[in-house]
Write an enzyme that holds these catalytic residues in place. Structure first.
Site: not given
Ligand code: GLN
Length: 200
Positions: A80, A179, A181
């Site tokens: 992410c 994710h 994790e």
């Molecule tokens: N929207 C977040 C960002 O731009 C990422 C979100 C996440 O890691 N769950 O960093």
């Protein structure tokens, strides 16, 4: 000696990644400084907020050392916000936001939009495992364009985002929009460990 997987611990869901590697019997260490980074053979960049992570990496002098290690072939995995950090190019970045880069992709932040801000879906990742993955997306990025060296590992199967790329690999770099994790499924982490051991 087994390689040590560093967990970039500036911000984000570091503990959840650590728990996955503990379950897999891998050695881990927290990375908060260039000295910490020098002690590890791979790095995981967690989920969280990529703008904050970028600012902290710059403030704590980690951005350049991370770039140098990645350029040198160190295996890295980002989930992410971590995917955002490993992307060569961003859409919808904050103007002062920087990335470590390394993966020849364009990644769009917060790409799935308001209606599907956060969602869960079953995902096929044939390289990583036969059974589908239960993937958790939270204000997730997607991969908008990939360079010739990038292997697409997975795309969303269900509408409204069917076909969007959410898992990629380039050499020893791995990134997922979701994710693993935050689930019980250790297969993505296990796949990354295999990449780390192959590299070592
Ligand atoms: N929207 C977040 C960002 O731009 C990422 C979100 C996440 O890691 N769950 O960093």
């Amino acid at each position: 000696m087994d390689p040590v997987v560093g967990l970039l611990a500036l911000q984000g869901d570091v503990r959840e990644h650590a728990a996955m590697f503990v379950r897999l019997g891998a050695r881990t260490a927290l990375v908060r400084s260039p000295e910490d980074l020098a002690q590890v053979q791979a790095v995981v960049i967690p989920g969280g907020e990529s703008t904050t992570m970028s600012a902290l990496a710059l403030r704590w002098g980690l951005m350049e050392p991370l770039r140098a290690r990645v350029a040198d072939g160190m295996p890295a995995y980002g989930s992410c916000a971590g995917m955002i950090m490993l992307a060569d190019r961003l859409e919808d970045a904050r103007p002062d936001q920087q990335t470590v880069g390394g993966i020849d992709v364009t990644v769009r932040r917060n790409a799935f939009g308001r209606q599907v801000d956060s969602f869960e879906t079953e995902l096929e990742l044939p390289d990583v495992g036969e059974e589908p993955f239960h993937a958790v997306f939270i204000r997730a990025p997607w991969v908008e364009a990939v360079g010739p060296q990038v292997r697409v590992l997975g795309r969303v199967g269900a509408e409204p985002a069917a076909g969007t790329i959410v898992a990629v690999r380039q050499g020893s770099l791995l990134a997922t929009s979701f994710h693993p994790e935050l689930t019980d499924d250790t297969r993505v982490h296990s796949y990354f460990l295999q990449m780390v051991r192959e590299h070592a």
